[in-house]
Motif scaffolding. Structure first.
Motif, PDB file in Angstrom:
ATOM      1  N   THR A  36       0.832  -1.209   0.000  1.00  0.00           N
ATOM      2  CA  THR A  36       0.000   0.000   0.000  1.00  0.00           C
ATOM      3  C   THR A  36       0.865   1.257   0.000  1.00  0.00           C
ATOM      4  OG1 THR A  36      -1.715  -1.175   1.228  1.00  0.00           O
ATOM      5  CG2 THR A  36      -1.843   1.219   1.199  1.00  0.00           C
ATOM      6  N   ILE A  37       1.874   1.278   0.875  1.00  0.00           N
ATOM      7  CA  ILE A  37       2.768   2.437   0.953  1.00  0.00           C
ATOM      8  C   ILE A  37       3.494   2.635  -0.369  1.00  0.00           C
ATOM      9  CG2 ILE A  37       4.740   3.445   2.156  1.00  0.00           C
ATOM     10  CD1 ILE A  37       2.163   3.215   3.814  1.00  0.00           C
ATOM     11  N   SER A  38       3.921   1.531  -1.001  1.00  0.00           N
ATOM     12  CA  SER A  38       4.636   1.608  -2.266  1.00  0.00           C
ATOM     13  C   SER A  38       3.762   2.209  -3.365  1.00  0.00           C
ATOM     14  CB  SER A  38       5.129   0.215  -2.685  1.00  0.00           C
ATOM     15  OG  SER A  38       5.793   0.261  -3.926  1.00  0.00           O
ATOM     16  N   VAL A  39       2.517   1.742  -3.477  1.00  0.00           N
ATOM     17  CA  VAL A  39       1.616   2.244  -4.510  1.00  0.00           C
ATOM     18  C   VAL A  39       1.309   3.725  -4.277  1.00  0.00           C
ATOM     19  CG1 VAL A  39      -0.704   2.060  -5.483  1.00  0.00           C
ATOM     20  CG2 VAL A  39       0.611  -0.009  -4.996  1.00  0.00           C
ATOM     21  N   ILE A  40       1.011   4.083  -3.036  1.00  0.00           N
ATOM     22  CA  ILE A  40       0.697   5.482  -2.726  1.00  0.00           C
ATOM     23  C   ILE A  40       1.892   6.385  -2.994  1.00  0.00           C
ATOM     24  CG2 ILE A  40       0.087   7.089  -0.869  1.00  0.00           C
ATOM     25  CD1 ILE A  40      -2.226   5.394  -1.902  1.00  0.00           C
ATOM     26  N   TYR A  41       3.078   5.952  -2.570  1.00  0.00           N
ATOM     27  CA  TYR A  41       4.307   6.712  -2.833  1.00  0.00           C
ATOM     28  C   TYR A  41       4.515   6.883  -4.335  1.00  0.00           C
ATOM     29  CZ  TYR A  41       7.394   8.099   1.013  1.00  0.00           C
ATOM     30  OH  TYR A  41       7.993   8.771   2.047  1.00  0.00           O
ATOM     31  N   SER A  42       4.251   5.826  -5.091  1.00  0.00           N
ATOM     32  CA  SER A  42       4.446   5.868  -6.545  1.00  0.00           C
ATOM     33  C   SER A  42       3.500   6.856  -7.208  1.00  0.00           C
ATOM     34  CB  SER A  42       4.245   4.473  -7.142  1.00  0.00           C
ATOM     35  OG  SER A  42       5.164   3.546  -6.600  1.00  0.00           O
ATOM     36  N   LEU A  76       1.606  -3.556  -9.177  1.00  0.00           N
ATOM     37  CA  LEU A  76       0.732  -2.372  -9.102  1.00  0.00           C
ATOM     38  C   LEU A  76       1.552  -1.095  -8.933  1.00  0.00           C
ATOM     39  CD1 LEU A  76      -2.186  -3.702  -6.861  1.00  0.00           C
ATOM     40  CD2 LEU A  76      -2.171  -3.372  -9.343  1.00  0.00           C
ATOM     41  N   SER A  77       2.673  -1.179  -8.230  1.00  0.00           N
ATOM     42  CA  SER A  77       3.547  -0.012  -8.053  1.00  0.00           C
ATOM     43  C   SER A  77       4.141   0.421  -9.389  1.00  0.00           C
ATOM     44  CB  SER A  77       4.669  -0.328  -7.061  1.00  0.00           C
ATOM     45  OG  SER A  77       4.147  -0.607  -5.781  1.00  0.00           O
ATOM     46  N   ILE A  78       4.538  -0.551 -10.207  1.00  0.00           N
ATOM     47  CA  ILE A  78       5.066  -0.240 -11.536  1.00  0.00           C
ATOM     48  C   ILE A  78       3.979   0.411 -12.389  1.00  0.00           C
ATOM     49  CG2 ILE A  78       5.983  -1.229 -13.668  1.00  0.00           C
ATOM     50  CD1 ILE A  78       7.298  -3.406 -11.948  1.00  0.00           C
ATOM     51  N   ILE A  79       2.762  -0.136 -12.314  1.00  0.00           N
ATOM     52  CA  ILE A  79       1.638   0.440 -13.058  1.00  0.00           C
ATOM     53  C   ILE A  79       1.351   1.864 -12.580  1.00  0.00           C
ATOM     54  CG2 ILE A  79      -0.846   0.230 -13.509  1.00  0.00           C
ATOM     55  CD1 ILE A  79      -0.496  -2.811 -13.337  1.00  0.00           C
ATOM     56  N   ALA A  80       1.461   2.095 -11.265  1.00  0.00           N
ATOM     57  CA  ALA A  80       1.217   3.427 -10.705  1.00  0.00           C
ATOM     58  C   ALA A  80       2.246   4.438 -11.212  1.00  0.00           C
ATOM     59  CB  ALA A  80       1.247   3.370  -9.172  1.00  0.00           C
ATOM     60  N   VAL A  81       3.515   4.020 -11.265  1.00  0.00           N
ATOM     61  CA  VAL A  81       4.566   4.902 -11.800  1.00  0.00           C
ATOM     62  C   VAL A  81       4.275   5.228 -13.263  1.00  0.00           C
ATOM     63  CG1 VAL A  81       7.013   5.047 -12.409  1.00  0.00           C
ATOM     64  CG2 VAL A  81       6.332   4.112 -10.200  1.00  0.00           C
ATOM     65  N   PHE A  82       3.887   4.211 -14.029  1.00  0.00           N
ATOM     66  CA  PHE A  82       3.556   4.399 -15.441  1.00  0.00           C
ATOM     67  C   PHE A  82       2.364   5.343 -15.593  1.00  0.00           C
ATOM     68  CE2 PHE A  82       1.380   3.186 -19.361  1.00  0.00           C
ATOM     69  CZ  PHE A  82       2.427   3.195 -20.275  1.00  0.00           C
ATOM     70  N   ILE A  92       9.000   5.749 -23.581  1.00  0.00           N
ATOM     71  CA  ILE A  92      10.352   5.260 -23.313  1.00  0.00           C
ATOM     72  C   ILE A  92      10.293   3.987 -22.471  1.00  0.00           C
ATOM     73  CG2 ILE A  92      12.541   5.771 -22.130  1.00  0.00           C
ATOM     74  CD1 ILE A  92      12.091   8.713 -22.846  1.00  0.00           C
ATOM     75  N   PHE A  93       9.405   3.967 -21.496  1.00  0.00           N
ATOM     76  CA  PHE A  93       9.246   2.807 -20.605  1.00  0.00           C
ATOM     77  C   PHE A  93       8.837   1.566 -21.398  1.00  0.00           C
ATOM     78  CE2 PHE A  93       6.832   0.109 -17.703  1.00  0.00           C
ATOM     79  CZ  PHE A  93       7.652   0.076 -16.583  1.00  0.00           C
ATOM     80  N   ILE A  94       7.861   1.730 -22.292  1.00  0.00           N
ATOM     81  CA  ILE A  94       7.398   0.604 -23.104  1.00  0.00           C
ATOM     82  C   ILE A  94       8.493   0.132 -24.059  1.00  0.00           C
ATOM     83  CG2 ILE A  94       5.754  -0.107 -24.889  1.00  0.00           C
ATOM     84  CD1 ILE A  94       3.726   1.798 -23.596  1.00  0.00           C
ATOM     85  N   ALA A  95       9.165   1.095 -24.695  1.00  0.00           N
ATOM     86  CA  ALA A  95      10.237   0.758 -25.632  1.00  0.00           C
ATOM     87  C   ALA A  95      11.373   0.017 -24.922  1.00  0.00           C
ATOM     88  CB  ALA A  95      10.764   2.021 -26.305  1.00  0.00           C
ATOM     89  N   ALA A  96      11.748   0.507 -23.731  1.00  0.00           N
ATOM     90  CA  ALA A  96      12.820  -0.137 -22.964  1.00  0.00           C
ATOM     91  C   ALA A  96      12.418  -1.552 -22.554  1.00  0.00           C
ATOM     92  CB  ALA A  96      13.150   0.701 -21.733  1.00  0.00           C
ATOM     93  N   GLY A  97      11.142  -1.735 -22.190  1.00  0.00           N
ATOM     94  CA  GLY A  97      10.657  -3.058 -21.821  1.00  0.00           C
ATOM     95  C   GLY A  97      10.710  -4.037 -22.988  1.00  0.00           C
TER      96      GLY A  97
END
Length: 264
Positions: A36-42, A76-82, A92-97
């Protein structure tokens, strides 16, 4: 992270492979709290350098914990950053992936399988998907139901509950200790009866309705809390993750102020 690096602490799973929960007793409780903290921080719009470092450390802790809940929240944290990022960063994120999977696909898959080895092992050997999600707690619940109806006052207990210690047990025995099924839907039913279960579900429905009027993102996180509570426990009877749940509720009640800081 420190116990993992220094080689002490407890493993997340009894199999004792990748996951590490440090000095805490419950990997599930730690996973949903840190998640939860990770997603909110993101989702925070502007972060200082120390907050960015903290966000990364929490994310790495979720990976090192390596439970179903922690890995789900890591995703979910990665999705939140995106979601929070600009369009250019998203491209850039999609291309790098894509490039990463083309050149290092086998290594990435091997790394994921190493981190989630116990989860994959249990999934392959589970009788069904529900049993996998429940971590085989369903068998304990079935046995608890059988024990519950052995009580001569089972009807009374069904309405009012058997209390925290007796719960589903048909009778008292010496050295009886407090224990839960790690499934708060049935724990509340056995402890506080249909009256307690009705109150429990009513609170979840009421809060879900209130939060849905403010933010779908906060609602999604709260629903994960509710599902975790109902089927995996470690929310109401654990002091750590309930803090994250209260944070979501408070953010919804003070939504106008929260949305200035977080992209929710």
């Amino acid at each position: 992270m420190i116990p993992s690096m220094l080689g002490f602490g407890s493993f997340s799973y009894s199999e004792g492979t990748f996951g590490q929960k440090g000095l805490l007793s419950s990997g599930n409780a730690l996973g949903i709290y840190l998640g939860t903290i990770s997603v909110i921080y993101s989702l925070k719009i502007h972060k200082s350098h120390s907050e960015k470092i903290g966000n990364i450390l929490i994310f790495l802790s979720l990976i090192l914990l390596a439970t179903k809940t922690s890995l789900l929240f890591a995703i979910l944290s990665i999705i939140a950053v995106f979601y929070k990022s600009t369009r250019i960063f998203q491209i850039i994120f999609i291309a790098a992936g894509i490039v990463g999977f083309i050149y290092w696909g086998d290594s990435i898959v091997h790394g994921i399988c190493t981190i989630a080895d116990v989860i994959i092992f249990r999934f392959e050997r589970s009788e069904n998907f529900y049993s996998f999600l429940m971590s085989s707690r369903d068998s304990y619940i079935i046995n608890a139901i059988i024990e519950f109806f052995k009580s001569p006052i089972w009807f009374f207990k069904l309405i009012f509950g058997g209390g925290a210690f007796m719960s589903f047990r048909p009778e008292y025995y010496p050295n009886l200790t407090f224990d839960t099924l790690e499934n708060e839907l049935f724990d509340i039913l056995f402890m506080y009866g249909l009256i307690g279960l009705t109150i429990y579900l009513s609170i979840i429905i009421f809060l879900s309705y209130r939060i849905s009027k403010k933010s779908i993102i906060l609602l999604s996180i709260f629903i994960l809390f509710a599902l975790h509570s109902a089927f995996a426990g470690h929310i109401l009877f654990d002091g750590i993750p309930i803090i994250g749940c209260l944070l979501i509720i408070q953010m919804s009640y003070h939504y106008n102020s929260a949305k200035k800081v977080f992209k929710i």
